[in-house]
Motif scaffolding. Structure first.
Motif, mmCIF file in Angstrom:
data_model
loop_
_atom_site.group_PDB
_atom_site.id
_atom_site.type_symbol
_atom_site.label_atom_id
_atom_site.label_comp_id
_atom_site.label_asym_id
_atom_site.label_seq_id
_atom_site.Cartn_x
_atom_site.Cartn_y
_atom_site.Cartn_z
ATOM 1 N N ARG A 1 -3.417 23.394 4.078
ATOM 2 C CA ARG A 1 -4.128 22.130 4.297
ATOM 3 C C ARG A 1 -3.232 20.971 3.875
ATOM 4 N NH1 ARG A 1 -7.793 19.495 0.951
ATOM 5 N NH2 ARG A 1 -7.826 21.328 -0.403
ATOM 6 N N LEU A 2 -3.075 20.018 4.778
ATOM 7 C CA LEU A 2 -2.269 18.825 4.510
ATOM 8 C C LEU A 2 -3.196 17.671 4.156
ATOM 9 C CD1 LEU A 2 0.531 17.432 4.516
ATOM 10 C CD2 LEU A 2 0.136 16.899 6.936
ATOM 11 N N THR A 3 -2.944 17.064 3.013
ATOM 12 C CA THR A 3 -3.733 15.918 2.567
ATOM 13 C C THR A 3 -2.853 14.679 2.597
ATOM 14 O OG1 THR A 3 -5.031 17.342 1.106
ATOM 15 C CG2 THR A 3 -5.137 14.977 0.704
ATOM 16 N N GLU A 4 -3.223 13.731 3.430
ATOM 17 C CA GLU A 4 -2.476 12.474 3.523
ATOM 18 C C GLU A 4 -3.435 11.318 3.288
ATOM 19 O OE1 GLU A 4 1.077 12.988 6.598
ATOM 20 O OE2 GLU A 4 -0.872 13.248 7.549
ATOM 21 N N ASP A 5 -2.974 10.352 2.543
ATOM 22 C CA ASP A 5 -3.847 9.227 2.258
ATOM 23 C C ASP A 5 -3.034 7.978 1.993
ATOM 24 O OD1 ASP A 5 -6.432 8.294 2.151
ATOM 25 O OD2 ASP A 5 -7.059 9.799 0.684
ATOM 26 N N CYS A 6 -3.685 6.861 2.217
ATOM 27 C CA CYS A 6 -3.110 5.558 1.896
ATOM 28 C C CYS A 6 -3.760 5.049 0.623
ATOM 29 C CB CYS A 6 -3.347 4.575 3.040
ATOM 30 S SG CYS A 6 -2.565 5.067 4.592
ATOM 31 N N ILE B 1 6.834 32.491 10.575
ATOM 32 C CA ILE B 1 5.746 31.688 11.144
ATOM 33 C C ILE B 1 6.137 30.232 10.943
ATOM 34 C CG2 ILE B 1 3.341 30.962 10.877
ATOM 35 C CD1 ILE B 1 2.740 33.829 9.925
ATOM 36 N N SER B 2 6.116 29.464 11.992
ATOM 37 C CA SER B 2 6.462 28.045 11.910
ATOM 38 C C SER B 2 5.249 27.211 12.305
ATOM 39 C CB SER B 2 7.640 27.730 12.843
ATOM 40 O OG SER B 2 8.067 26.392 12.670
ATOM 41 N N LEU B 3 4.880 26.270 11.447
ATOM 42 C CA LEU B 3 3.728 25.405 11.692
ATOM 43 C C LEU B 3 4.184 23.956 11.704
ATOM 44 C CD1 LEU B 3 1.175 27.064 9.229
ATOM 45 C CD2 LEU B 3 1.327 27.415 11.698
ATOM 46 N N SER B 4 3.940 23.279 12.791
ATOM 47 C CA SER B 4 4.292 21.861 12.866
ATOM 48 C C SER B 4 3.253 21.027 12.124
ATOM 49 C CB SER B 4 4.366 21.400 14.320
ATOM 50 O OG SER B 4 3.068 21.450 14.918
ATOM 51 N N ARG B 5 3.626 19.817 11.825
ATOM 52 C CA ARG B 5 2.690 18.895 11.177
ATOM 53 C C ARG B 5 1.436 18.738 12.027
ATOM 54 N NH1 ARG B 5 4.326 14.264 8.091
ATOM 55 N NH2 ARG B 5 2.606 12.822 7.738
ATOM 56 N N GLU B 6 1.614 18.656 13.345
ATOM 57 C CA GLU B 6 0.475 18.465 14.245
ATOM 58 C C GLU B 6 -0.461 19.672 14.214
ATOM 59 O OE1 GLU B 6 3.600 15.793 14.930
ATOM 60 O OE2 GLU B 6 3.672 17.990 15.094
ATOM 61 N N ALA B 7 0.106 20.878 14.134
ATOM 62 C CA ALA B 7 -0.732 22.075 14.111
ATOM 63 C C ALA B 7 -1.557 22.136 12.832
ATOM 64 C CB ALA B 7 0.143 23.319 14.233
ATOM 65 N N ILE B 8 -0.971 21.702 11.715
ATOM 66 C CA ILE B 8 -1.682 21.749 10.441
ATOM 67 C C ILE B 8 -2.815 20.735 10.406
ATOM 68 C CG2 ILE B 8 -1.432 21.431 7.944
ATOM 69 C CD1 ILE B 8 1.487 22.370 8.266
ATOM 70 N N THR B 9 -2.585 19.562 10.976
ATOM 71 C CA THR B 9 -3.586 18.491 10.917
ATOM 72 C C THR B 9 -4.578 18.536 12.068
ATOM 73 O OG1 THR B 9 -2.048 16.986 12.053
ATOM 74 C CG2 THR B 9 -2.034 16.961 9.646
ATOM 75 N N ALA B 10 -4.450 19.490 12.987
ATOM 76 C CA ALA B 10 -5.368 19.554 14.135
ATOM 77 C C ALA B 10 -6.809 19.721 13.675
ATOM 78 C CB ALA B 10 -4.963 20.693 15.067
ATOM 79 N N ASP B 11 -7.028 20.479 12.614
ATOM 80 C CA ASP B 11 -8.358 20.656 12.034
ATOM 81 C C ASP B 11 -8.339 20.024 10.642
ATOM 82 O OD1 ASP B 11 -10.733 21.502 10.822
ATOM 83 O OD2 ASP B 11 -10.699 23.444 11.836
ATOM 84 N N PRO B 12 -9.244 19.081 10.344
ATOM 85 C CA PRO B 12 -9.249 18.439 9.023
ATOM 86 C C PRO B 12 -9.376 19.433 7.875
ATOM 87 C CG PRO B 12 -10.721 17.285 10.532
ATOM 88 C CD PRO B 12 -10.283 18.528 11.231
ATOM 89 N N ARG B 13 -9.986 20.589 8.154
ATOM 90 C CA ARG B 13 -10.128 21.606 7.104
ATOM 91 C C ARG B 13 -8.851 22.418 6.912
ATOM 92 N NH1 ARG B 13 -15.224 24.417 9.771
ATOM 93 N NH2 ARG B 13 -13.783 24.100 11.513
ATOM 94 N N GLY B 14 -7.860 22.204 7.782
ATOM 95 C CA GLY B 14 -6.612 22.928 7.675
ATOM 96 C C GLY B 14 -6.648 24.256 8.400
ATOM 97 N N ILE B 15 -5.742 25.151 8.026
ATOM 98 C CA ILE B 15 -5.606 26.477 8.652
ATOM 99 C C ILE B 15 -6.035 27.538 7.659
ATOM 100 C CG2 ILE B 15 -3.931 28.144 9.547
ATOM 101 C CD1 ILE B 15 -2.280 25.746 10.540
ATOM 102 N N ASP B 16 -6.856 28.451 8.107
ATOM 103 C CA ASP B 16 -7.269 29.593 7.298
ATOM 104 C C ASP B 16 -7.470 30.765 8.253
ATOM 105 O OD1 ASP B 16 -8.312 31.479 5.618
ATOM 106 O OD2 ASP B 16 -10.031 30.308 4.953
ATOM 107 N N MET C 1 0.851 -1.194 0.000
ATOM 108 C CA MET C 1 0.000 0.000 0.000
ATOM 109 C C MET C 1 0.888 1.245 0.000
ATOM 110 S SD MET C 1 -3.040 1.108 2.633
ATOM 111 C CE MET C 1 -2.006 0.989 4.081
ATOM 112 N N ALA C 2 0.703 2.121 -0.997
ATOM 113 C CA ALA C 2 1.475 3.353 -1.096
ATOM 114 C C ALA C 2 0.823 4.450 -0.263
ATOM 115 C CB ALA C 2 1.581 3.793 -2.548
ATOM 116 N N LYS C 3 1.626 5.400 0.162
ATOM 117 C CA LYS C 3 1.117 6.526 0.924
ATOM 118 C C LYS C 3 1.461 7.817 0.182
ATOM 119 C CE LYS C 3 1.389 4.274 5.436
ATOM 120 N NZ LYS C 3 1.904 4.343 6.821
ATOM 121 N N SER C 4 0.500 8.720 0.132
ATOM 122 C CA SER C 4 0.711 9.998 -0.549
ATOM 123 C C SER C 4 0.470 11.135 0.420
ATOM 124 C CB SER C 4 -0.224 10.135 -1.754
ATOM 125 O OG SER C 4 -1.574 10.184 -1.331
ATOM 126 N N SER C 5 1.206 12.227 0.215
ATOM 127 C CA SER C 5 1.085 13.383 1.097
ATOM 128 C C SER C 5 1.304 14.633 0.264
ATOM 129 C CB SER C 5 2.130 13.298 2.216
ATOM 130 O OG SER C 5 2.039 14.397 3.078
#
Length: 813
Positions: free
Chosen positions: A255-260, A87-102, A1-5
């Motif tokens: 917005r970070l999009t990650e999927d398998c 401005i520094s955004l961690s991976r966790e901060a970006i993914t905290a909301d599924p809609r991302g940051i706006d 299974m491949a993973k995309s980001s």
């Protein structure tokens, strides 16, 4: 299974930035970094403390992405640019909301101790002898350290702490990739167990040493799983300082999009449903995947979905039926022809994305010559008396202040001088328009004529096509050439105003002059005679555009988005090729015109030069940036290739600026993505004076000291087709509407709400027809729900398998 980001980033605007220039203003631009690698640079907005950029990027990422950073700088003509904030955004901060940051985010000060990057390789052992316990820390090497010296390098050494004891390695001068290979032993002192901390410092002869980063391991890890491998350096732990808005703020959308992505066979049933739906009746369809998606999506999500669907159907050779399906649905529910395709429906967005994916080379060929003229000539043009700067014209003419009439006449001549070639290029481009676009427009015209056959609606068949081609393709590209890859930089305010006037004129032509003389922009009246003369030519052009055989494409074979022979990027670069080892170490500097296709990277002295050298894309093993210190030059990249005998060769290329560098690196990485035997590491320096400038190793054949970054690319119209990833995204969207679909068609309590009652109770025949339609819709809904359930189960099974394989440990080599 491949993973995309992938990361969708939009740098919208800034506000309340501090003044860095003596004029009381700043010239701000923004740099975007992903894990310390620069992936984008916005245009410079001159003389503004509230800049608007509106630049959007899609970055395809590796799976071990950690953080995203935005640096705002003030561009200076002389000397180094001033840093305003970050401005520094961690991976966790970006993914905290599924809609991302706006949102608006305050800039913070750039703290040198927090600006760490790179990794360190350690091997730790816990030993016991007659004297007690001993910790043996083998400090092997580090890579990609932050440059702390003016030369672009550092003088790093490591300091190891365990309890109250500490030891240091030797200092390696002038490198960001030190090799120590030193073993430091520390004895345990009675007391509670202590953590191990390894700090890296840049040694300075004058002043204090500069911090480069640290790693720390708790006693439990030392006891049960001693560190062994590569570890990412961290800053000193400290509370995040808030500037309180004194440095200004940025409005960002992230917005970070990650999927398998499952193996291809698991998506085949859903793909078959999608293909079947476009070949069936569209008007009464309510339960097919496409109908569900059309009802569910909106806004930015709809645009992204439209892109994925267009690429998916392109790969299946069914773009024509797909667009025709959406057109039939849109036309069937439109009663007023003046509103046809004016909303951002899935049909409108799909056609718009289709033109960008298929027609971008065509757009460049048609518009680039005139757009380049506008940028190079920088003529002052203005028709609106409220915006005329008569004093400006006086300053450059020395003939006194001209009248509004004089400025209007001069501007009219300049505008028609640009509009004439634009219209000529468009109406003369029938043969260059991609066949797929012409076929899509032919189908569109046919559906519109069937829906609005009345004589009073004669113009609708033209407006439907010109609304897409002129209003959603040509005009936006003229207005913002950078966003359509026509220019590397945004226009300055004066050129931007000229482009706006040209775009308005092209929009009026695309509207076939229907709104001329109406609305608030009556000052455009001097252009009306030219526009009216162009409209008849545009009608003839649209008639010729749809005069194409439509049988070949309807069920044609699957094809690539960009054929291998098509040029995806071209332009002048400075080429430096490594000299043979037997000669003195020197590098040739040559200006060459490069062309990249899916097959070759070719170059010659000029675009017209017949003698061309080429590098097969299949030979490329790595495409990476080069440290400035290698040649004392910025914006250099390397293309590492492998010949038939297995020997590696490196070609060094210098670009004009960081944006051009990013675009070439990204294009080369995507073109060579399918190649086997990619290099896991390379040298970010050059072999000069008997050693590598990056890691100081004396062997030319020494293994690379830095990881390669083949997974980091910028998304654009030339991205390769990936049917599995595209179907996965469609599946995720369908999951959002699964419950609604089940309630609408399969729940008995809601069955009767789907029938439309006849005002006069209807006949039995009508009731029977409705019942049959409902039965077909329920059957289609059941099939779709079954396919979604199968994909759900497949994802769960693969996730369980992956969880069984997870081993927590250091970074990969």
């Amino acid at each position: 299974m491949a993973k995309s980001s992938s990361l969708n980033v939009r740098v919208v605007e800034g506000r309340a930035l501090p003044a860095k220039d003596v004029s009381g203003s700043s010239d701000p631009y923004c740099i975007v970094k992903v894990d310390d690698e620069v992936v984008a640079r916005t245009a410079t907005i001159w003389r503004s403390l509230s800049p608007f950029w509106g630049e959007e990027y899609t970055v395809h990422l590796p799976l071990d992405f950690h953080h995203l950073a935005f640096y705002v700088l003030d561009e200076d003509t002389v000397g180094h640019d001033d840093i305003i904030g970050k401005i520094s955004l961690s991976r966790e901060a970006i993914t905290a909301d599924p809609r991302g940051i706006d949102s608006w985010i305050n800039l913070s000060r750039v703290d040198p101790d927090a600006e760490v990057q790179g990794e360190i390789c350690l091997a730790v052992q816990m030993l016991e002898d007659v004297r007690g316990r001993c910790l043996r820390c083998h400090v092997l090497q580090a890579r990609d350290l932050a440059p702390r010296d003016i030369s672009g390098t550092s003088d790093p050494f490591a300091r190891v702490f365990w309890g109250s004891q500490s030891l240091e390695t030797s200092t390696i001068k002038k490198t960001r990739f030190p090799h120590w290979d030193e073993v430091l032993e520390l004895r345990e002192i009675p007391g509670s167990p202590s953590p191990l901390r390894v700090e890296l410092w840049d040694w300075d002869m004058v002043g204090k040493n500069d911090f480069l980063g640290m790693v720390e391991f708790p006693p439990q890890v030392l006891q049960h799983n001693p560190p062994n491998g590569w570890f990412r350096l961290q800053p000193f732990p400290r509370a995040e300082e808030d500037s309180g808005g004194s440095l200004g703020a940025l409005r960002l959308k992230v917005r970070l999009t990650e999927d398998c992505v499952l193996p291809s066979q698991y998506y085949q049933p859903l793909r078959e449903l999608l293909m079947e739906s476009v070949l069936g009746p569209a008007e009464e369809d309510a339960a097919s995947p496409l109908a569900v998606l059309e009802e569910l999506t909106s806004g930015d999500c709809r645009q992204e979905l439209a892109t994925k669907l267009v690429k998916l159907f392109l790969g299946q050779g069914l773009t024509g039926p797909f667009l025709d399906y959406l057109t039939r649905r849109e036309v069937a529910r439109t009663t007023d022809p003046n509103t046809l395709f004016r909303s951002n429906s899935l049909a409108s967005k799909s056609m718009e994305q289709f033109m960008k994916l298929v027609g971008m080379p065509y757009l460049h060929e048609v518009l680039r010559p005139v757009i380049n003229r506008v940028f190079e000539e920088r003529k002052y043009m203005e028709l609106d008396p409220c915006k005329m700067d008569l004093g400006r014209t006086r300053r450059i003419s020395f003939k006194g202040a001209p009248s509004e009439e004089h400025v209007r006449e001069a501007s009219l001549g300049l505008l028609t001088g640009y509009l004439g070639p634009i219209v000529d290029a468009i109406v003369g481009s029938v043969g260059r328009c991609p066949p797929a676009m012409r076929l899509a427009f032919k189908q569109l015209r046919q559906r519109v004529e069937e829906r609005f056959p009345q004589a009073e609606h004669e113009d609708v068949k033209y407006l439907a096509i010109s609304g897409f081609l002129f209003l959603r393709f040509f005009a936006p590209a003229i207005l913002t050439p950078k966003l359509f890859d026509l220019r590397d930089q945004h226009a300055d305010p004066q050129t931007s105003r000229s482009l706006l006037l040209l775009a308005k004129a092209v929009q009026s032509i695309g509207n076939l002059g229907q709104q001329l003389g109406q609305g608030k922009e009556l000052w455009m009246a001097p252009l009306h005679p030219f526009l009216l003369q162009s409209i008849s030519r545009v009608r003839d052009f649209l008639d010729q555009l749809v005069d194409v055989d439509g049988k070949a494409e309807a069920g044609g074979p699957a094809r690539a988005l960009v054929p291998p022979s098509v040029t995806v990027r071209e332009g002048y670069l400075l080429k430096r090729k490594e000299e043979p080892a037997g000669l003195a170490t020197r590098f040739a500097f040559k200006k060459r015109y490069f062309r990249l296709s899916g097959e070759t990277l070719s170059y010659s002295k000029s675009p017209e030069w017949q003698m061309r050298a080429s590098i097969p894309v299949s030979h490329i093993r790595a495409v990476e940036r080069v440290d400035e210190g290698a040649f004392q030059l910025p914006h250099v990249m390397q293309v590492v290739t492998q010949d038939g005998a297995g020997a590696l060769h490196t070609t060094y290329l210098q670009c004009k600026n960081v944006n051009e560098l990013n675009q070439w690196v990204s294009a080369l990485r995507k073109a060579s993505a399918p190649n086997p035997d990619k290099l896991a590491s390379c040298h970010p320096g050059a072999f000069r004076s008997g050693h590598w400038t990056c890691c100081l190793q004396a062997k030319r054949s020494a293994s690379g000291c830095s990881r390669t970054h083949s997974a980091v690319t910028l998304g654009d119209w030339s991205d390769p087709l990936d049917p599995d990833a595209e179907t996965q995204m469609v599946y995720r969207q369908l999951l959002l509407g699964r419950d609604r679909l089940r309630m609408k068609f399969l729940e008995d309590s809601n069955m009767h709400t789907t029938l439309e009652a006849d005002p006069e109770q209807g006949s039995r025949a009508m009731e029977g027809a409705c019942t049959d339609a409902l039965a077909r819709q329920r059957e289609a809904a059941a099939r779709l729900l079954e396919v979604l359930a199968d994909l759900d189960q497949a994802h769960e099974e693969f996730q369980q398998q992956e969880q069984g394989k997870v081993v927590w440990g250091p970074l990969r080599p």
